[in-house]
Design a protein around this motif. Structure first.
Motif, PDB file in Angstrom:
ATOM      1  N   MET A  70      -3.719  -7.844   2.529  1.00  0.00           N
ATOM      2  CA  MET A  70      -4.176  -6.494   2.185  1.00  0.00           C
ATOM      3  C   MET A  70      -3.651  -5.464   3.184  1.00  0.00           C
ATOM      4  SD  MET A  70      -8.092  -7.033   0.753  1.00  0.00           S
ATOM      5  CE  MET A  70      -8.657  -8.104   2.081  1.00  0.00           C
ATOM      6  N   ARG A  71      -3.580  -5.849   4.449  1.00  0.00           N
ATOM      7  CA  ARG A  71      -3.053  -4.937   5.473  1.00  0.00           C
ATOM      8  C   ARG A  71      -1.582  -4.642   5.234  1.00  0.00           C
ATOM      9  NH1 ARG A  71      -4.863  -7.451   9.452  1.00  0.00           N
ATOM     10  NH2 ARG A  71      -3.028  -8.542  10.276  1.00  0.00           N
ATOM     11  N   GLN A  74       0.258  -1.101   4.107  1.00  0.00           N
ATOM     12  CA  GLN A  74       1.361  -0.601   4.938  1.00  0.00           C
ATOM     13  C   GLN A  74       2.606  -0.329   4.100  1.00  0.00           C
ATOM     14  OE1 GLN A  74       2.823  -3.509   7.711  1.00  0.00           O
ATOM     15  NE2 GLN A  74       3.819  -1.986   9.014  1.00  0.00           N
ATOM     16  N   LYS A  75       2.910  -1.217   3.125  1.00  0.00           N
ATOM     17  CA  LYS A  75       4.125  -1.095   2.320  1.00  0.00           C
ATOM     18  C   LYS A  75       3.981  -0.067   1.193  1.00  0.00           C
ATOM     19  CE  LYS A  75       6.668  -4.406   4.256  1.00  0.00           C
ATOM     20  NZ  LYS A  75       7.999  -4.156   4.860  1.00  0.00           N
ATOM     21  N   THR A  76       2.779   0.067   0.609  1.00  0.00           N
ATOM     22  CA  THR A  76       2.620   0.920  -0.569  1.00  0.00           C
ATOM     23  C   THR A  76       1.884   2.226  -0.281  1.00  0.00           C
ATOM     24  OG1 THR A  76       0.487  -0.053  -1.234  1.00  0.00           O
ATOM     25  CG2 THR A  76       2.511  -1.153  -2.006  1.00  0.00           C
ATOM     26  N   GLY A  77       1.119   2.247   0.797  1.00  0.00           N
ATOM     27  CA  GLY A  77       0.311   3.428   1.095  1.00  0.00           C
ATOM     28  C   GLY A  77      -1.051   3.404   0.432  1.00  0.00           C
ATOM     29  N   TYR A  78      -1.344   2.326  -0.304  1.00  0.00           N
ATOM     30  CA  TYR A  78      -2.613   2.214  -1.016  1.00  0.00           C
ATOM     31  C   TYR A  78      -3.251   0.865  -0.712  1.00  0.00           C
ATOM     32  CZ  TYR A  78      -0.498   5.897  -3.908  1.00  0.00           C
ATOM     33  OH  TYR A  78       0.122   7.041  -4.344  1.00  0.00           O
ATOM     34  N   THR A  79      -4.578   0.848  -0.824  1.00  0.00           N
ATOM     35  CA  THR A  79      -5.250  -0.455  -0.840  1.00  0.00           C
ATOM     36  C   THR A  79      -5.020  -1.092  -2.202  1.00  0.00           C
ATOM     37  OG1 THR A  79      -7.325   0.409  -1.722  1.00  0.00           O
ATOM     38  CG2 THR A  79      -7.050   0.438   0.688  1.00  0.00           C
ATOM     39  N   CYS A  80      -5.275  -2.366  -2.275  1.00  0.00           N
ATOM     40  CA  CYS A  80      -5.076  -3.073  -3.558  1.00  0.00           C
ATOM     41  C   CYS A  80      -5.955  -2.469  -4.650  1.00  0.00           C
ATOM     42  CB  CYS A  80      -5.392  -4.555  -3.396  1.00  0.00           C
ATOM     43  SG  CYS A  80      -4.269  -5.435  -2.292  1.00  0.00           S
ATOM     44  N   THR A  81      -7.198  -2.159  -4.298  1.00  0.00           N
ATOM     45  CA  THR A  81      -8.137  -1.618  -5.289  1.00  0.00           C
ATOM     46  C   THR A  81      -7.691  -0.250  -5.798  1.00  0.00           C
ATOM     47  OG1 THR A  81      -9.958  -2.793  -4.220  1.00  0.00           O
ATOM     48  CG2 THR A  81     -10.548  -0.984  -5.699  1.00  0.00           C
ATOM     49  N   VAL A  82      -7.308   0.620  -4.874  1.00  0.00           N
ATOM     50  CA  VAL A  82      -6.868   1.963  -5.258  1.00  0.00           C
ATOM     51  C   VAL A  82      -5.578   1.902  -6.068  1.00  0.00           C
ATOM     52  CG1 VAL A  82      -6.004   4.173  -4.367  1.00  0.00           C
ATOM     53  CG2 VAL A  82      -8.026   3.098  -3.330  1.00  0.00           C
ATOM     54  N   PHE A  83      -4.663   1.035  -5.649  1.00  0.00           N
ATOM     55  CA  PHE A  83      -3.386   0.898  -6.382  1.00  0.00           C
ATOM     56  C   PHE A  83      -3.634   0.495  -7.827  1.00  0.00           C
ATOM     57  CE2 PHE A  83       0.224  -1.525  -7.934  1.00  0.00           C
ATOM     58  CZ  PHE A  83       1.307  -0.702  -7.607  1.00  0.00           C
TER      59      PHE A  83
END
Length: 293
Positions: free
Chosen positions: A273-274, A278-287
């Motif tokens: 998740m970290r 870092q790679k996408t700018g979003y948490t998994c949930t927000v993405f």
């Protein structure tokens, strides 16, 4: 995942012709699978014009196997040492493999051989014939017996020291071939094969050593090519590809974050998740909320 090998044909052919004219020894260039790339003189299709060894291979499956096995072991030695190898084949004839290297990696080998060493009393015609168990010489026709004897008598014979000198001459030729880029492998092919390898193994626990072994290059050479072509490292490229897969899994499946993390070989979901944030700018949930259709 073999390399594409490009040969500057006129220059290479002229070099082989001049070597043969000076030494009388047939010379060939083979790829890393020991397939002939270019040779001089070109092997004849007529059995009466073949060398003794080629005639034996025509008549005896055992000869084919033993010759191939001998060549394979010699090639493995050259691949391991990256140095020329002078040896005696299963029949006792002198042969040599000379590597043509690029950045320390084997592109091709130059091969000479089928030489009878002067003073080697073991290399009689009778001994060579008896060495091949599935060849019943006495049952051969008089024409075949004469062909075998004649081709054996016509084999090049020289002192071992002289043969070693010719092998050294080919080492100089091999260096010249590399310096002048008369033989080259297209590095774009290596990076394409690398991209394919990562795509096929994104769910596996792989390292740069695994990739280098699969692509038949050294770790350092592969690292350099990745840096030159992708401006990144193996670890970063692999991580980027895993994040691309993770995004697709989040959007197109019902897999949990933990399951995706495990599938992509992360040791801990928290680390996954970290890295994802870092790679996408979003948490998994927000993405998933933002980009799910």
């Amino acid at each position: 995942m073999s390399l594409n090998i490009y040969i500057s044909q006129p220059e290479i052919e002229e070099m082989l012709v001049q070597f043969y004219n000076a030494t009388g020894i047939r010379v060939g260039i083979h790829n890393p699978d020991m397939e002939i790339v270019v040779e001089h003189p070109i092997k004849s299709d007529k059995i009466e014009e073949l060398s003794f060894c080629d005639v034996m291979r025509k008549l005896s499956p055992t000869s084919v196997y033993k010759c191939s096995n001998c060549d394979r072991k010699a090639l493995e030695h050259v691949q391991a040492t990256k140095k020329s190898y002078i040896y005696r084949c299963h029949m006792g004839f002198e042969e040599a493999l000379i590597p043509i290297l690029s950045h320390g990696e084997l592109m091709c080998v130059m091969m000479i051989g089928q030489i009878r060493a002067e003073g080697n009393s073991d290399l009689s015609f009778e001994r060579c014939i008896s060495h091949i168990k599935d060849l019943d010489y006495d049952s051969c026709s008089p024409e075949i017996q004469e062909l075998l004897q004649t081709s054996f008598d016509q084999m090049k014979c020289m002192p071992s020291q002289q043969f070693n000198g010719f092998a050294y001459l080919l080492e100089v030729c091999a260096q010249s071939i590399y310096d002048k880029r008369w033989i080259r492998c297209e590095e774009k092919t290596i990076i394409e094969n690398f991209v394919e390898y990562v795509a096929q193994n994104v769910y596996n626990d792989i390292s740069i050593a695994d990739a280098a072994r699969a692509l038949k290059v050294s770790r350092s050479h592969l690292s350099r090519i990745i840096q030159m072509n992708k401006n990144t490292t193996f670890t970063n490229y692999l991580m980027d590809q895993r994040m691309e897969v993770a995004k697709k899994l989040l959007l197109t499946t019902t897999m949990s974050v933990k399951d995706i993390s495990n599938a992509l070989k992360f040791k801990e979901p928290t680390y996954f998740m970290r890295v994802f944030k870092q790679k996408t700018g979003y948490t998994c949930t927000v993405f998933k909320k933002l980009f799910s259709t």
